[in-house]
Scaffold this motif. Structure first.
Motif, PDB file in Angstrom:
ATOM      1  N   ILE A   1       1.244  -1.007  -0.169  1.00 28.75           N
ATOM      2  CA  ILE A   1       0.006   0.236   0.312  1.00 28.75           C
ATOM      3  C   ILE A   1       0.485   1.581   0.216  1.00 28.75           C
ATOM      4  CG2 ILE A   1      -0.094  -0.075   2.859  1.00 28.75           C
ATOM      5  CD1 ILE A   1      -3.457   0.996   2.251  1.00 28.75           C
ATOM      6  N   TYR A   2       0.711   2.402  -0.903  1.00 29.39           N
ATOM      7  CA  TYR A   2       0.893   3.478  -0.769  1.00 29.39           C
ATOM      8  C   TYR A   2       0.209   4.293  -0.337  1.00 29.39           C
ATOM      9  CZ  TYR A   2       4.396   7.036  -2.053  1.00 29.39           C
ATOM     10  OH  TYR A   2       4.758   8.337  -2.258  1.00 29.39           O
ATOM     11  N   THR A   3       0.224   6.172   0.430  1.00 30.59           N
ATOM     12  CA  THR A   3      -0.640   6.648   0.930  1.00 30.59           C
ATOM     13  C   THR A   3      -0.486   7.524   1.503  1.00 30.59           C
ATOM     14  OG1 THR A   3      -2.562   6.455   1.706  1.00 30.59           O
ATOM     15  CG2 THR A   3      -1.373   5.414   3.175  1.00 30.59           C
ATOM     16  N   ARG A   4      -0.527   8.964   0.061  1.00 27.91           N
ATOM     17  CA  ARG A   4      -0.062  10.244   0.963  1.00 27.91           C
ATOM     18  C   ARG A   4      -1.342  11.069   1.232  1.00 27.91           C
ATOM     19  NH1 ARG A   4       4.505  11.530   2.386  1.00 27.91           N
ATOM     20  NH2 ARG A   4       4.740  13.391   1.101  1.00 27.91           N
ATOM     21  N   PRO A   5      -1.059  11.383   2.139  1.00 26.69           N
ATOM     22  CA  PRO A   5      -2.410  12.998   3.228  1.00 26.69           C
ATOM     23  C   PRO A   5      -3.016  13.965   1.603  1.00 26.69           C
ATOM     24  CG  PRO A   5      -0.161  13.028   4.683  1.00 26.69           C
ATOM     25  CD  PRO A   5       0.004  11.916   3.357  1.00 26.69           C
ATOM     26  N   GLU A   6      -3.964  13.688   1.212  1.00 24.72           N
ATOM     27  CA  GLU A   6      -4.294  14.542   0.071  1.00 24.72           C
ATOM     28  C   GLU A   6      -3.544  13.873  -1.795  1.00 24.72           C
ATOM     29  OE1 GLU A   6      -7.030  16.309   1.328  1.00 24.72           O
ATOM     30  OE2 GLU A   6      -6.563  15.908   3.376  1.00 24.72           O
ATOM     31  N   GLN A   7      -3.220  13.315  -1.084  1.00 19.30           N
ATOM     32  CA  GLN A   7      -3.284  12.772  -2.766  1.00 19.30           C
ATOM     33  C   GLN A   7      -3.956  11.329  -2.927  1.00 19.30           C
ATOM     34  OE1 GLN A   7       1.163  12.599  -3.124  1.00 19.30           O
ATOM     35  NE2 GLN A   7       1.232  14.690  -2.297  1.00 19.30           N
ATOM     36  N   GLY A   8      -3.761  10.974  -2.098  1.00 21.59           N
ATOM     37  CA  GLY A   8      -4.880   9.128  -2.102  1.00 21.59           C
ATOM     38  C   GLY A   8      -3.770   8.162  -1.862  1.00 21.59           C
ATOM     39  N   THR A   9      -4.373   6.877  -1.990  1.00 24.56           N
ATOM     40  CA  THR A   9      -4.026   5.923  -1.919  1.00 24.56           C
ATOM     41  C   THR A   9      -4.136   5.105  -2.968  1.00 24.56           C
ATOM     42  OG1 THR A   9      -5.259   6.219   0.159  1.00 24.56           O
ATOM     43  CG2 THR A   9      -4.554   3.523   0.449  1.00 24.56           C
ATOM     44  N   VAL A  10      -3.719   3.985  -3.087  1.00 25.15           N
ATOM     45  CA  VAL A  10      -2.780   3.010  -4.125  1.00 25.15           C
ATOM     46  C   VAL A  10      -2.581   1.844  -3.506  1.00 25.15           C
ATOM     47  CG1 VAL A  10      -1.905   1.976  -6.037  1.00 25.15           C
ATOM     48  CG2 VAL A  10      -2.449   4.819  -5.530  1.00 25.15           C
ATOM     49  N   ILE A  11      -3.629   0.767  -3.239  1.00 24.53           N
ATOM     50  CA  ILE A  11      -3.446  -1.138  -2.566  1.00 24.53           C
ATOM     51  C   ILE A  11      -3.415  -2.117  -4.587  1.00 24.53           C
ATOM     52  CG2 ILE A  11      -4.400  -2.075  -0.826  1.00 24.53           C
ATOM     53  CD1 ILE A  11      -5.567   0.062  -0.429  1.00 24.53           C
ATOM     54  N   VAL A  12      -2.166  -3.019  -3.589  1.00 23.20           N
ATOM     55  CA  VAL A  12      -2.021  -4.052  -4.627  1.00 23.20           C
ATOM     56  C   VAL A  12      -2.532  -5.102  -3.624  1.00 23.20           C
ATOM     57  CG1 VAL A  12      -0.310  -5.712  -5.958  1.00 23.20           C
ATOM     58  CG2 VAL A  12      -0.240  -2.837  -6.347  1.00 23.20           C
ATOM     59  N   ALA A  13      -3.052  -6.220  -4.150  1.00 16.98           N
ATOM     60  CA  ALA A  13      -3.370  -7.207  -3.278  1.00 16.98           C
ATOM     61  C   ALA A  13      -3.584  -8.657  -4.140  1.00 16.98           C
ATOM     62  CB  ALA A  13      -4.706  -7.789  -2.796  1.00 16.98           C
ATOM     63  N   ARG A  14      -2.583  -9.536  -3.794  1.00 13.19           N
ATOM     64  CA  ARG A  14      -2.838 -11.345  -4.495  1.00 13.19           C
ATOM     65  C   ARG A  14      -3.128 -12.144  -4.395  1.00 13.19           C
ATOM     66  NH1 ARG A  14       3.248  -9.637  -6.355  1.00 13.19           N
ATOM     67  NH2 ARG A  14       2.431  -8.182  -7.596  1.00 13.19           N
ATOM     68  N   ILE A  15      -3.756 -12.910  -4.696  1.00 10.66           N
ATOM     69  CA  ILE A  15      -4.650 -13.715  -4.105  1.00 10.66           C
ATOM     70  C   ILE A  15      -4.280 -14.923  -5.567  1.00 10.66           C
ATOM     71  CG2 ILE A  15      -6.278 -14.750  -2.845  1.00 10.66           C
ATOM     72  CD1 ILE A  15      -6.492 -11.020  -3.882  1.00 10.66           C
ATOM     73  N   PHE A  16      -3.067 -15.978  -4.502  1.00 11.74           N
ATOM     74  CA  PHE A  16      -2.902 -17.408  -5.078  1.00 11.74           C
ATOM     75  C   PHE A  16      -3.852 -18.219  -4.509  1.00 11.74           C
ATOM     76  CE2 PHE A  16       0.910 -14.144  -5.711  1.00 11.74           C
ATOM     77  CZ  PHE A  16       0.541 -14.657  -7.303  1.00 11.74           C
ATOM     78  N   GLU A  17      -3.908 -19.364  -5.029  1.00 12.72           N
ATOM     79  CA  GLU A  17      -3.901 -20.965  -4.532  1.00 12.72           C
ATOM     80  C   GLU A  17      -3.218 -20.860  -3.040  1.00 12.72           C
ATOM     81  OE1 GLU A  17      -3.546 -23.342  -8.176  1.00 12.72           O
ATOM     82  OE2 GLU A  17      -2.990 -22.047  -8.865  1.00 12.72           O
ATOM     83  N   ARG A  18      -3.773 -21.557  -2.688  1.00 10.09           N
ATOM     84  CA  ARG A  18      -3.208 -22.079  -1.028  1.00 10.09           C
ATOM     85  C   ARG A  18      -1.947 -22.487  -1.328  1.00 10.09           C
ATOM     86  NH1 ARG A  18      -5.427 -19.497   3.294  1.00 10.09           N
ATOM     87  NH2 ARG A  18      -7.690 -19.406   2.576  1.00 10.09           N
TER      88      ARG A  18
END
Length: 334
Positions: free
Chosen positions: A117-134
């Motif tokens: 995750i990357y977040t900055r005040p008043e600039q927004g947020t970007v989140i990366v999530a990867r879900i793989f097989e167990r």
């Protein structure tokens, strides 16, 4: 080389669309019901947050990914909202200021094998999530590579393309941009990627020279090939057309030179240049769907994040909106 599917999320009714699309994609790559359920929860949480914590909503990008012999789903959330205060607290499992079903960012991180995750005040947020097989397990790689690839708005295929070939001491990264957009541009990029995967590469310039004749049966493409040598700490780069390359490090940045022309049509010069590969360096390559007027120093700490997260932040802030776009980010693996 699959492009991301794009979803705009402005209201709660669109959260269901994202959830259904995520579930369908998970089942399409062979996920069991339990793993598909994890994908659905992560997609729902990310999309819900865009509505509940921003005034203008945001975007979800989604793509099937591969890691070794395992498949997964990559879900990326992007917004230009207020940012997240007290991020470390919000990452605790069970903490949710909006009372969502999955209980917030902590649940997203717990359900995902890869999370950043990357977040900055008043600039927004970007989140990366990867879900793989167990059964997925992280593996050591020479290079870590992340990418965003999105078609021209309204198109179902992307005229850009990219591919990577790993070696013990580094690897090679190809980025292409088929002339125009739509199916014929996509066919040109697919041919270039196929040729790259099937052909040994003596050097970047020789590769582009050798592919020029086969590409004459397509509408042509801009392309660049970077060869990273981690042993000799150098990058050999050759480009024809509007593929931009830039090496970033704590010491500064260096642009990689491409020459005017179109491979398969009017290629111009087949020439390569060599650049140093500093410690903690990243290579960013992108098509002209991304404006080149970006400065990584405006994003404190971003260079330490996942390559996909770096690519996503650049896409969010510098996508032109009137073309296909591809952003590929590479750094040394572990």
């Amino acid at each position: 080389m699959k492009h991301h599917r794009w979803y705009q999320v402005l209201e709660l009714s669109q959260v269901g669309e994202v959830r259904r699309a995520a579930s369908e994609m998970a089942f399409s790559i062979g996920f069991c019901a339990e793993d598909a359920g994890r994908v659905a929860i992560v997609a729902t949480e990310l999309a819900s947050n865009l509505v509940k914590h921003t005034t203008e909503g945001g975007e979800i990008l989604m793509a099937a990914v591969e890691a070794g012999d395992c498949f997964g789903i990559e879900i990326i959330s992007l917004d230009k909202g207020p940012g997240i205060e007290n991020l470390q607290h919000m990452l605790l499992d069970g903490v949710s200021t909006a009372g969502t079903v999955g209980n917030g960012l902590g649940a997203i991180r717990r359900l995902s094998q890869v999370f950043d995750i990357y977040t900055r005040p008043e600039q927004g947020t970007v989140i990366v999530a990867r879900i793989f097989e167990r059964r997925w397990q992280p593996a050591a790689v020479s290079l870590e590579v992340g990418a965003i690839m999105r078609p021209f708005p309204g198109e179902n295929v992307c005229g850009d393309g990219w591919a990577v070939r790993f070696s013990v001491g580094g690897g090679e990264i190809l980025v292409t941009d088929g002339l125009g957009h739509g199916s014929q541009a996509a066919a040109a990029s697919l041919d270039a990627v196929r040729f790259f995967r099937e052909t040994a590469t003596p050097s970047p310039a020789q590769f582009i020279r050798s592919i020029d004749a086969p590409m004459r049966y397509t509408r042509g493409a801009a392309m660049a090939l970077a060869s990273i040598d981690l042993v000799q700490r150098k990058v050999i780069y050759a480009g024809v057309g509007n593929i931009a390359g830039r090496i970033l490090s704590p010491q500064g940045s260096a642009g990689c030179l491409s020459y005017n022309g179109t491979v398969g049509l009017n290629p111009g010069r087949f020439q390569e240049n060599t650049y140093p590969w500093p410690e903690q360096a990243l290579l960013v390559m992108h098509s002209d769907g991304l404006t080149s007027r970006w400065d990584h120093t405006a994003y404190p700490g971003l260079l330490t994040r996942l390559p996909t997260l770096v690519a996503a932040v650049l896409y969010r802030d510098f996508f032109r909106g009137n073309d296909d776009v591809t952003v590929v980010v590479v750094r040394q693996g572990c």
